[in-house]
Design a protein around this motif. Structure first.
Motif, PDB file in Angstrom:
ATOM      1  N   SER A 171      13.607  -7.511   4.417  1.00  0.00           N
ATOM      2  CA  SER A 171      12.678  -7.170   5.495  1.00  0.00           C
ATOM      3  C   SER A 171      12.369  -8.357   6.405  1.00  0.00           C
ATOM      4  CB  SER A 171      11.364  -6.664   4.898  1.00  0.00           C
ATOM      5  OG  SER A 171      10.789  -7.686   4.104  1.00  0.00           O
ATOM      6  N   GLY A 172      12.598  -9.580   5.930  1.00  0.00           N
ATOM      7  CA  GLY A 172      12.261 -10.769   6.714  1.00  0.00           C
ATOM      8  C   GLY A 172      10.778 -11.089   6.711  1.00  0.00           C
ATOM      9  N   ILE A 173      10.035 -10.448   5.797  1.00  0.00           N
ATOM     10  CA  ILE A 173       8.590 -10.685   5.721  1.00  0.00           C
ATOM     11  C   ILE A 173       8.316 -12.042   5.063  1.00  0.00           C
ATOM     12  CG2 ILE A 173       6.471  -9.895   4.546  1.00  0.00           C
ATOM     13  CD1 ILE A 173       7.581  -7.004   4.996  1.00  0.00           C
ATOM     14  N   VAL A 174       7.312 -12.749   5.632  1.00  0.00           N
ATOM     15  CA  VAL A 174       6.931 -14.074   5.134  1.00  0.00           C
ATOM     16  C   VAL A 174       6.436 -13.965   3.682  1.00  0.00           C
ATOM     17  CG1 VAL A 174       5.175 -15.886   5.413  1.00  0.00           C
ATOM     18  CG2 VAL A 174       6.415 -15.020   7.406  1.00  0.00           C
ATOM     19  N   HIS A 175       6.785 -14.949   2.857  1.00  0.00           N
ATOM     20  CA  HIS A 175       6.349 -14.969   1.461  1.00  0.00           C
ATOM     21  C   HIS A 175       4.834 -15.136   1.362  1.00  0.00           C
ATOM     22  CE1 HIS A 175       5.990 -16.249  -2.766  1.00  0.00           C
ATOM     23  NE2 HIS A 175       7.071 -15.504  -2.919  1.00  0.00           N
ATOM     24  N   GLY A 176       4.236 -14.402   0.408  1.00  0.00           N
ATOM     25  CA  GLY A 176       2.794 -14.500   0.200  1.00  0.00           C
ATOM     26  C   GLY A 176       2.348 -15.936  -0.032  1.00  0.00           C
ATOM     27  N   GLY A 177       3.189 -16.713  -0.677  1.00  0.00           N
ATOM     28  CA  GLY A 177       2.845 -18.097  -0.973  1.00  0.00           C
ATOM     29  C   GLY A 177       2.646 -18.940   0.275  1.00  0.00           C
ATOM     30  N   ALA A 178       3.417 -18.655   1.314  1.00  0.00           N
ATOM     31  CA  ALA A 178       3.254 -19.404   2.572  1.00  0.00           C
ATOM     32  C   ALA A 178       1.896 -19.086   3.193  1.00  0.00           C
ATOM     33  CB  ALA A 178       4.386 -19.066   3.547  1.00  0.00           C
ATOM     34  N   VAL A 179       1.478 -17.805   3.065  1.00  0.00           N
ATOM     35  CA  VAL A 179       0.154 -17.398   3.570  1.00  0.00           C
ATOM     36  C   VAL A 179      -0.932 -18.067   2.716  1.00  0.00           C
ATOM     37  CG1 VAL A 179      -1.353 -15.431   4.071  1.00  0.00           C
ATOM     38  CG2 VAL A 179       1.127 -15.205   4.376  1.00  0.00           C
ATOM     39  N   THR A 180      -0.711 -18.119   1.404  1.00  0.00           N
ATOM     40  CA  THR A 180      -1.645 -18.807   0.505  1.00  0.00           C
ATOM     41  C   THR A 180      -1.787 -20.278   0.896  1.00  0.00           C
ATOM     42  OG1 THR A 180      -1.029 -17.350  -1.313  1.00  0.00           O
ATOM     43  CG2 THR A 180      -2.112 -19.403  -1.920  1.00  0.00           C
ATOM     44  N   ALA A 181      -0.657 -20.940   1.141  1.00  0.00           N
ATOM     45  CA  ALA A 181      -0.685 -22.365   1.501  1.00  0.00           C
ATOM     46  C   ALA A 181      -1.429 -22.570   2.825  1.00  0.00           C
ATOM     47  CB  ALA A 181       0.737 -22.909   1.586  1.00  0.00           C
ATOM     48  N   LEU A 182      -1.217 -21.648   3.768  1.00  0.00           N
ATOM     49  CA  LEU A 182      -1.930 -21.709   5.052  1.00  0.00           C
ATOM     50  C   LEU A 182      -3.437 -21.556   4.828  1.00  0.00           C
ATOM     51  CD1 LEU A 182      -2.125 -21.486   8.216  1.00  0.00           C
ATOM     52  CD2 LEU A 182      -1.725 -19.028   7.931  1.00  0.00           C
TER      53      LEU A 182
ATOM     54  N   ALA B 291       7.032 -23.440 -14.579  1.00  0.00           N
ATOM     55  CA  ALA B 291       6.103 -22.311 -14.652  1.00  0.00           C
ATOM     56  C   ALA B 291       6.642 -21.290 -15.639  1.00  0.00           C
ATOM     57  CB  ALA B 291       5.935 -21.674 -13.281  1.00  0.00           C
ATOM     58  N   LEU B 292       5.736 -20.756 -16.449  1.00  0.00           N
ATOM     59  CA  LEU B 292       6.076 -19.626 -17.318  1.00  0.00           C
ATOM     60  C   LEU B 292       5.309 -18.422 -16.802  1.00  0.00           C
ATOM     61  CD1 LEU B 292       7.213 -18.206 -19.881  1.00  0.00           C
ATOM     62  CD2 LEU B 292       5.141 -18.988 -21.061  1.00  0.00           C
ATOM     63  N   ALA B 293       6.028 -17.361 -16.441  1.00  0.00           N
ATOM     64  CA  ALA B 293       5.392 -16.128 -15.957  1.00  0.00           C
ATOM     65  C   ALA B 293       5.606 -15.032 -16.990  1.00  0.00           C
ATOM     66  CB  ALA B 293       5.995 -15.726 -14.615  1.00  0.00           C
ATOM     67  N   GLU B 294       4.500 -14.406 -17.398  1.00  0.00           N
ATOM     68  CA  GLU B 294       4.554 -13.337 -18.405  1.00  0.00           C
ATOM     69  C   GLU B 294       3.939 -12.057 -17.841  1.00  0.00           C
ATOM     70  OE1 GLU B 294       3.657 -15.032 -22.609  1.00  0.00           O
ATOM     71  OE2 GLU B 294       2.612 -16.319 -21.184  1.00  0.00           O
ATOM     72  N   VAL B 295       4.703 -10.978 -17.873  1.00  0.00           N
ATOM     73  CA  VAL B 295       4.202  -9.680 -17.399  1.00  0.00           C
ATOM     74  C   VAL B 295       3.298  -9.108 -18.483  1.00  0.00           C
ATOM     75  CG1 VAL B 295       4.836  -7.370 -16.608  1.00  0.00           C
ATOM     76  CG2 VAL B 295       6.318  -9.324 -16.071  1.00  0.00           C
ATOM     77  N   ARG B 296       2.007  -8.949 -18.169  1.00  0.00           N
ATOM     78  CA  ARG B 296       1.039  -8.448 -19.154  1.00  0.00           C
ATOM     79  C   ARG B 296       0.972  -6.929 -19.151  1.00  0.00           C
ATOM     80  NH1 ARG B 296       0.793 -12.622 -22.369  1.00  0.00           N
ATOM     81  NH2 ARG B 296      -0.182 -14.447 -21.441  1.00  0.00           N
ATOM     82  N   ARG B 297       1.190  -6.346 -17.973  1.00  0.00           N
ATOM     83  CA  ARG B 297       1.206  -4.893 -17.895  1.00  0.00           C
ATOM     84  C   ARG B 297       2.179  -4.490 -16.801  1.00  0.00           C
ATOM     85  NH1 ARG B 297      -1.069  -0.420 -15.203  1.00  0.00           N
ATOM     86  NH2 ARG B 297      -1.148   1.368 -16.619  1.00  0.00           N
ATOM     87  N   LEU B 298       3.026  -3.544 -17.126  1.00  0.00           N
ATOM     88  CA  LEU B 298       3.943  -3.004 -16.134  1.00  0.00           C
ATOM     89  C   LEU B 298       3.736  -1.502 -16.099  1.00  0.00           C
ATOM     90  CD1 LEU B 298       6.245  -3.639 -14.152  1.00  0.00           C
ATOM     91  CD2 LEU B 298       7.850  -3.381 -16.037  1.00  0.00           C
TER      92      LEU B 298
ATOM     93  N   PHE C 159       4.913 -21.486  -5.712  1.00  0.00           N
ATOM     94  CA  PHE C 159       5.892 -21.562  -6.788  1.00  0.00           C
ATOM     95  C   PHE C 159       5.501 -20.604  -7.935  1.00  0.00           C
ATOM     96  CE2 PHE C 159       6.769 -24.048 -10.815  1.00  0.00           C
ATOM     97  CZ  PHE C 159       8.094 -23.633 -10.931  1.00  0.00           C
ATOM     98  N   ALA C 160       4.211 -20.595  -8.290  1.00  0.00           N
ATOM     99  CA  ALA C 160       3.729 -19.720  -9.375  1.00  0.00           C
ATOM    100  C   ALA C 160       3.910 -18.250  -8.995  1.00  0.00           C
ATOM    101  CB  ALA C 160       2.260 -20.025  -9.671  1.00  0.00           C
ATOM    102  N   GLU C 161       3.643 -17.932  -7.718  1.00  0.00           N
ATOM    103  CA  GLU C 161       3.788 -16.539  -7.264  1.00  0.00           C
ATOM    104  C   GLU C 161       5.252 -16.099  -7.345  1.00  0.00           C
ATOM    105  OE1 GLU C 161       1.522 -15.618  -3.659  1.00  0.00           O
ATOM    106  OE2 GLU C 161       2.923 -13.997  -3.239  1.00  0.00           O
ATOM    107  N   MET C 162       6.164 -17.011  -7.017  1.00  0.00           N
ATOM    108  CA  MET C 162       7.600 -16.708  -7.110  1.00  0.00           C
ATOM    109  C   MET C 162       8.016 -16.456  -8.558  1.00  0.00           C
ATOM    110  SD  MET C 162       9.071 -19.552  -4.541  1.00  0.00           S
ATOM    111  CE  MET C 162       8.852 -19.369  -2.761  1.00  0.00           C
ATOM    112  N   ALA C 163       7.492 -17.260  -9.479  1.00  0.00           N
ATOM    113  CA  ALA C 163       7.816 -17.080 -10.901  1.00  0.00           C
ATOM    114  C   ALA C 163       7.330 -15.712 -11.371  1.00  0.00           C
ATOM    115  CB  ALA C 163       7.183 -18.197 -11.721  1.00  0.00           C
ATOM    116  N   ALA C 164       6.122 -15.323 -10.909  1.00  0.00           N
ATOM    117  CA  ALA C 164       5.572 -14.012 -11.281  1.00  0.00           C
ATOM    118  C   ALA C 164       6.467 -12.891 -10.739  1.00  0.00           C
ATOM    119  CB  ALA C 164       4.154 -13.872 -10.717  1.00  0.00           C
ATOM    120  N   GLN C 165       6.900 -13.027  -9.490  1.00  0.00           N
ATOM    121  CA  GLN C 165       7.781 -12.004  -8.895  1.00  0.00           C
ATOM    122  C   GLN C 165       9.092 -11.902  -9.671  1.00  0.00           C
ATOM    123  OE1 GLN C 165       7.627 -13.765  -4.905  1.00  0.00           O
ATOM    124  NE2 GLN C 165       7.098 -11.731  -4.132  1.00  0.00           N
ATOM    125  N   ALA C 166       9.624 -13.055 -10.066  1.00  0.00           N
ATOM    126  CA  ALA C 166      10.897 -13.066 -10.792  1.00  0.00           C
ATOM    127  C   ALA C 166      10.750 -12.387 -12.153  1.00  0.00           C
ATOM    128  CB  ALA C 166      11.390 -14.501 -10.960  1.00  0.00           C
TER     129      ALA C 166
END
Lengths: 141, 132
Positions: free
Chosen positions: A48-59, B94-101, B52-59
């Motif tokens: 989708s090309g949507i900005v990552h939530g983390g970039a918004v968090t950092a902002l 980072a360690l990401a653990e899914v607690r509820r899916l 970085f933590a948010e990316m680990a959670a998404q992964a």
């Protein structure tokens, strides 16, 4: 130094703010507005090309920290204690995201900040909001 | 798991690597100067660590829901970050653990550390939309 000069300098000396290409749009006591330009390097979802939530968090985190330093209590430094972000809707791809942060209460050691992210042409349509607390540092002595 | 980099361009731009573990997903953020938020200390930018933590959670969620041909991108509903100690000039893990899916929502805990696994820099919880 005016508030806007101070806030611009703050963004310039932070390497991660520089990496995100953050730019101060407005600043006054306890409040600041910072812009995050769209870039390929901050895309979250490649489809989708949507900005990552983390970039918004950092902002939002950067704007919140700047708002604390612009508070009339004049702390020498600040550190984020905690931050909670609620995402209301995805940012529109290609558009610059703005964040306004306001330091609305301080105690002896803690500042409380709220911040919101939106696009320039629609300040009432919120992308995300943040609430955080920040430790106030007044230096030694 | 490093195909996740391809699907999350910001993860690729930051050089984030993803590895599977028994508990969930372990990710690594290699140190670079551009991640610094406070040059005086110096300390990593809180927003960089949270990203970085948010990316680990998404992964961790994507690992459960993606197939060979289809990458599932979880959208963040909210994300809470507790800053315990500053990030130093070193790699982050980072360690990401899914607690509820559930059918619509997932709740994920993330812990971030540097040299010592027990000395956490941040602790996070996030909720993500997972409706397929």
């Amino acid at each position: 130094m005016s508030e806007i000069e101070f806030a611009k300098k703050f963004c310039e000396i932070l390497p991660f703010a520089k990496w995100l290409d953050l730019d101060v749009v407005d600043a006054k006591p306890s409040s600041v507005t910072i812009a995050l330009p769209y870039a390929d390097a901050i895309i979250g979802d490649e489809k989708s090309g949507i900005v990552h939530g983390g970039a918004v968090t950092a902002l939002l985190d950067t704007a919140a920290g700047a708002a604390v330093l612009l508070d009339p209590v004049k702390p020498q430094g600040t550190a984020t204690i905690d931050l909670r972000i609620d995402y209301f809707r995805p940012a529109t791809p290609k558009k610059t995201i703005l964040a306004t942060a306001e330091c609305y209460h301080t105690t002896k050691h803690v500042a409380f900040v709220r911040a919101r992210a939106f696009h320039e042409d629609s300040a009432n349509v919120l992308i995300a909001v943040a609430n955080g607390s920040f430790a106030l540092n007044f230096g030694k002595g | 798991m490093n195909r996740f980099q391809k699907h999350i361009p910001m993860a690729a731009a930051l050089g984030v690597e993803f590895m599977e573990s028994e508990e969930g997903v372990i990710a690594r953020l290699p140190f670079r100067e551009s991640l610094i938020g406070n040059p005086l200390v110096p300390a990593l930018h809180g927003g960089a660590m949270a990203t970085f933590a948010e990316m680990a959670a998404q992964a961790a969620i994507a690992r459960e829901l993606s197939t060979e041909d289809l990458f599932f991108y979880p959208k963040t509903v909210n994300f809470y970050v507790d800053y315990l100690r500053p990030g130093r000039e070193a790699d982050c893990f980072a360690l990401a653990e899914v607690r509820r899916l559930g059918r619509r929502l997932a709740s994920v805990d993330v812990e971030l550390w540097q040299e010592e696994r027990t000395r956490l820099c941040i602790r996070c919880n996030g909720h993500f939309l997972v409706e397929r």
